[in-house]
Design an enzyme around this catalytic site. Structure first.
Site, mmCIF file in Angstrom:
data_model
loop_
_atom_site.group_PDB
_atom_site.id
_atom_site.type_symbol
_atom_site.label_atom_id
_atom_site.label_comp_id
_atom_site.label_asym_id
_atom_site.label_seq_id
_atom_site.Cartn_x
_atom_site.Cartn_y
_atom_site.Cartn_z
ATOM 1 N N ASP A 83 0.848 -1.202 0.000
ATOM 2 C CA ASP A 83 0.000 0.000 0.000
ATOM 3 C C ASP A 83 0.878 1.244 0.000
ATOM 4 O O ASP A 83 1.568 1.529 0.977
ATOM 5 C CB ASP A 83 -0.881 0.006 1.260
ATOM 6 C CG ASP A 83 -1.812 1.214 1.292
ATOM 7 O OD1 ASP A 83 -2.907 1.124 0.701
ATOM 8 O OD2 ASP A 83 -1.441 2.245 1.889
ATOM 9 N N TYR B 178 3.173 9.808 -0.474
ATOM 10 C CA TYR B 178 4.242 9.194 0.323
ATOM 11 C C TYR B 178 5.614 9.410 -0.326
ATOM 12 O O TYR B 178 6.636 9.216 0.318
ATOM 13 C CB TYR B 178 4.026 7.684 0.522
ATOM 14 C CG TYR B 178 2.738 7.284 1.201
ATOM 15 C CD1 TYR B 178 1.894 8.222 1.820
ATOM 16 C CD2 TYR B 178 2.345 5.945 1.252
ATOM 17 C CE1 TYR B 178 0.710 7.839 2.430
ATOM 18 C CE2 TYR B 178 1.159 5.557 1.873
ATOM 19 C CZ TYR B 178 0.349 6.507 2.447
ATOM 20 O OH TYR B 178 -0.820 6.130 3.058
ATOM 21 N N LYS C 220 -2.619 5.815 -4.372
ATOM 22 C CA LYS C 220 -3.746 6.717 -4.091
ATOM 23 C C LYS C 220 -3.563 8.066 -4.786
ATOM 24 O O LYS C 220 -2.439 8.576 -4.871
ATOM 25 C CB LYS C 220 -3.868 6.953 -2.573
ATOM 26 C CG LYS C 220 -3.799 5.676 -1.751
ATOM 27 C CD LYS C 220 -4.059 5.889 -0.273
ATOM 28 C CE LYS C 220 -3.682 4.651 0.527
ATOM 29 N NZ LYS C 220 -2.264 4.554 0.867
ATOM 30 N N HIS D 161 -7.603 9.459 -2.091
ATOM 31 C CA HIS D 161 -6.949 9.420 -0.771
ATOM 32 C C HIS D 161 -7.817 10.016 0.342
ATOM 33 O O HIS D 161 -7.895 9.476 1.435
ATOM 34 C CB HIS D 161 -5.601 10.146 -0.854
ATOM 35 C CG HIS D 161 -4.606 9.692 0.163
ATOM 36 N ND1 HIS D 161 -3.257 9.605 -0.095
ATOM 37 C CD2 HIS D 161 -4.751 9.287 1.446
ATOM 38 C CE1 HIS D 161 -2.631 9.176 0.984
ATOM 39 N NE2 HIS D 161 -3.514 8.978 1.934
HETATM 40 P P1 NAD Z 1 0.769 1.331 11.944
HETATM 41 O O1 NAD Z 1 -0.437 1.325 12.799
HETATM 42 O O2 NAD Z 1 0.962 0.271 10.927
HETATM 43 O O3 NAD Z 1 2.009 1.389 12.927
HETATM 44 C C1 NAD Z 1 3.319 1.389 12.450
HETATM 45 C C2 NAD Z 1 4.278 1.557 13.618
HETATM 46 O O4 NAD Z 1 4.038 0.544 14.598
HETATM 47 C C3 NAD Z 1 5.734 1.362 13.205
HETATM 48 O O5 NAD Z 1 6.281 2.557 12.737
HETATM 49 C C4 NAD Z 1 6.381 0.905 14.495
HETATM 50 O O6 NAD Z 1 6.651 1.991 15.330
HETATM 51 C C5 NAD Z 1 5.269 0.082 15.136
HETATM 52 N N1 NAD Z 1 5.368 -1.358 14.850
HETATM 53 C C6 NAD Z 1 5.141 -1.986 13.668
HETATM 54 N N2 NAD Z 1 5.297 -3.320 13.816
HETATM 55 C C7 NAD Z 1 5.608 -3.536 15.100
HETATM 56 C C8 NAD Z 1 5.893 -4.694 15.841
HETATM 57 N N3 NAD Z 1 5.851 -5.909 15.296
HETATM 58 N N4 NAD Z 1 6.195 -4.557 17.164
HETATM 59 C C9 NAD Z 1 6.205 -3.338 17.746
HETATM 60 N N5 NAD Z 1 5.950 -2.189 17.096
HETATM 61 C C10 NAD Z 1 5.648 -2.288 15.777
HETATM 62 O O7 NAD Z 1 0.869 2.802 11.303
HETATM 63 P P2 NAD Z 1 0.793 3.514 9.891
HETATM 64 O O8 NAD Z 1 2.061 3.435 9.165
HETATM 65 O O9 NAD Z 1 0.221 4.845 10.202
HETATM 66 O O10 NAD Z 1 -0.338 2.710 9.075
HETATM 67 C C11 NAD Z 1 -0.049 1.616 8.238
HETATM 68 C C12 NAD Z 1 -0.244 1.978 6.788
HETATM 69 O O11 NAD Z 1 -1.561 2.478 6.564
HETATM 70 C C13 NAD Z 1 0.645 3.118 6.285
HETATM 71 O O12 NAD Z 1 1.987 2.727 6.113
HETATM 72 C C14 NAD Z 1 -0.079 3.488 5.029
HETATM 73 O O13 NAD Z 1 0.195 2.547 4.002
HETATM 74 C C15 NAD Z 1 -1.534 3.384 5.479
HETATM 75 N N6 NAD Z 1 -2.082 4.689 5.912
HETATM 76 C C16 NAD Z 1 -3.046 5.268 5.125
HETATM 77 C C17 NAD Z 1 -3.604 6.485 5.489
HETATM 78 C C18 NAD Z 1 -4.679 7.077 4.633
HETATM 79 O O14 NAD Z 1 -5.015 8.258 4.812
HETATM 80 N N7 NAD Z 1 -5.239 6.332 3.706
HETATM 81 C C19 NAD Z 1 -3.178 7.151 6.653
HETATM 82 C C20 NAD Z 1 -2.195 6.542 7.431
HETATM 83 C C21 NAD Z 1 -1.667 5.302 7.059
#
Ligand code: NAD
Length: 281
Positions: free
Chosen positions: A46, A51, A76, A109
């Site tokens: 994704d 990004y 997106k 998005h």
């Molecule tokens: P997430 O909830 O996936 O959290 C990621 C964070 O969690 C990492 O940076 C790390 O600090 C921690 N983490 C990950 N794996 C772990 C593990 N196994 N143990 C301990 N800590 C861990 O956060 P995100 O990146 O905000 O969301 C995931 C994805 O969603 C994004 O990368 C993106 O692709 C998407 N996203 C989309 C939108 C949108 O507006 N459509 C907004 C935000 C994110």
């Protein structure tokens, strides 16, 4: 290696339920970590124009040697590109950066309620799908009202709605609405961005019961309630750990316990902007 379950869209195409997200990952780092994600077993990535790492994702696809039909790529349309003609142009630019001939899933998005161009933008996505440039089309950060308007004005129901969703903000109402329209729900920030959610005592208890980590339990909860889920990590061991969540199966008691965390004393609810009122430049 366990492979991800797949869910079927209302257009008949399928999506791997577990994917890998690359928000806040620099372009050169994205190349490295997406290769690691493919090696760990992920087949669904994704990204988004905003990004700034579509090119890095594209190089990772090339390096992986995986065939386009064996992977699932989402990108997106950014807010500044909303509108019919600008969407068509932005799509081609994204595809060029990704180095792909066709895309699996293209999302609007953000709804941008004040900008109010999302119906015209949606018509451009419908045209791209008709032309076979993109297999499936959907939205991100859409409210019930926004979804209903797309359906009423075009007759085409989005395949998926990607929204903020984690145990502290489980979006039961919007998930139910999505399902009632045949729209899959995809969870962004599924781990609550790795904050206090992973310290929750409820999550810790379920993790101990299954000999799993807190992140694995949260991912398993998303899978159990039918979400498409796209956790992010740039740490190889965590990328593997998150993929291995597929081996963790929660029972109904676990799911109910985690459902109880929604807007609870343990957690803060919504982390990101509210799509009903937020417009970005
Ligand atoms: P997430 O909830 O996936 O959290 C990621 C964070 O969690 C990492 O940076 C790390 O600090 C921690 N983490 C990950 N794996 C772990 C593990 N196994 N143990 C301990 N800590 C861990 O956060 P995100 O990146 O905000 O969301 C995931 C994805 O969603 C994004 O990368 C993106 O692709 C998407 N996203 C989309 C939108 C949108 O507006 N459509 C907004 C935000 C994110």
């Amino acid at each position: 290696m366990t492979s991800s379950p797949v869910l079927t869209f209302n257009d008949g195409n399928t999506i791997p339920q577990l994917g890998y997200g690359v928000w806040q990952v620099e372009d050169d780092v994205a190349e490295k970590v997406v290769v690691q994600a493919f090696e760990a077993g992920f087949r669904h990535i994704d990204t988004a124009k905003i990004y700034g790492n579509e090119a890095g994702v594209g190089r990772a696809i090339q390096r992986s040697g995986l065939k386009p039909e064996d992977i699932f790529i989402t990108t997106k349309l950014w807010n500044a590109d909303q509108g019919y003609e600008s969407t068509l142009a932005a799509f081609e630019a994204s595809l060029d950066r990704l180095g792909l001939e066709t895309l699996d899933l293209y999302l609007i998005h953000w709804q941008q309620p004040k900008q109010d161009k999302y119906v015209d933008t949606w018509k451009a996505l419908i045209e791209l799908q008709k032309q076979g440039r993109v297999k499936s089309i959907g939205v991100s950060n859409f409210t019930k009202e926004g979804l209903q308007r797309l359906i009423d004005e075009t007759g085409v129901v989005p395949a998926i709605n990607q929204i903020e969703l984690h145990p502290f903000f489980n979006q039961a109402e919007l998930r139910e609405f999505n399902a009632s329209k045949g729209i899959l729900t995809q969870a962004w920030s599924p781990l609550g961005q790795g904050g206090e959610l992973l310290e929750s005592s409820v999550i810790a208890q379920v993790a101990a019961k299954h000999n799993a980590t807190p992140a694995q339990v949260v991912i398993a909860w998303h899978i159990a309630i039918g979400n498409v889920v796209i956790p992010k990590s740039v740490t190889e061991s965590r990328i593997r750990e998150n993929y291995a969540a597929l081996d963790v199966t929660l029972d109904e008691t676990d799911v109910q316990a985690i459902n109880g965390l929604d807007n609870s004393a343990e957690g803060a609810g919504r982390i990101g902007p509210d799509p009903a009122v937020s417009d970005f430049a």
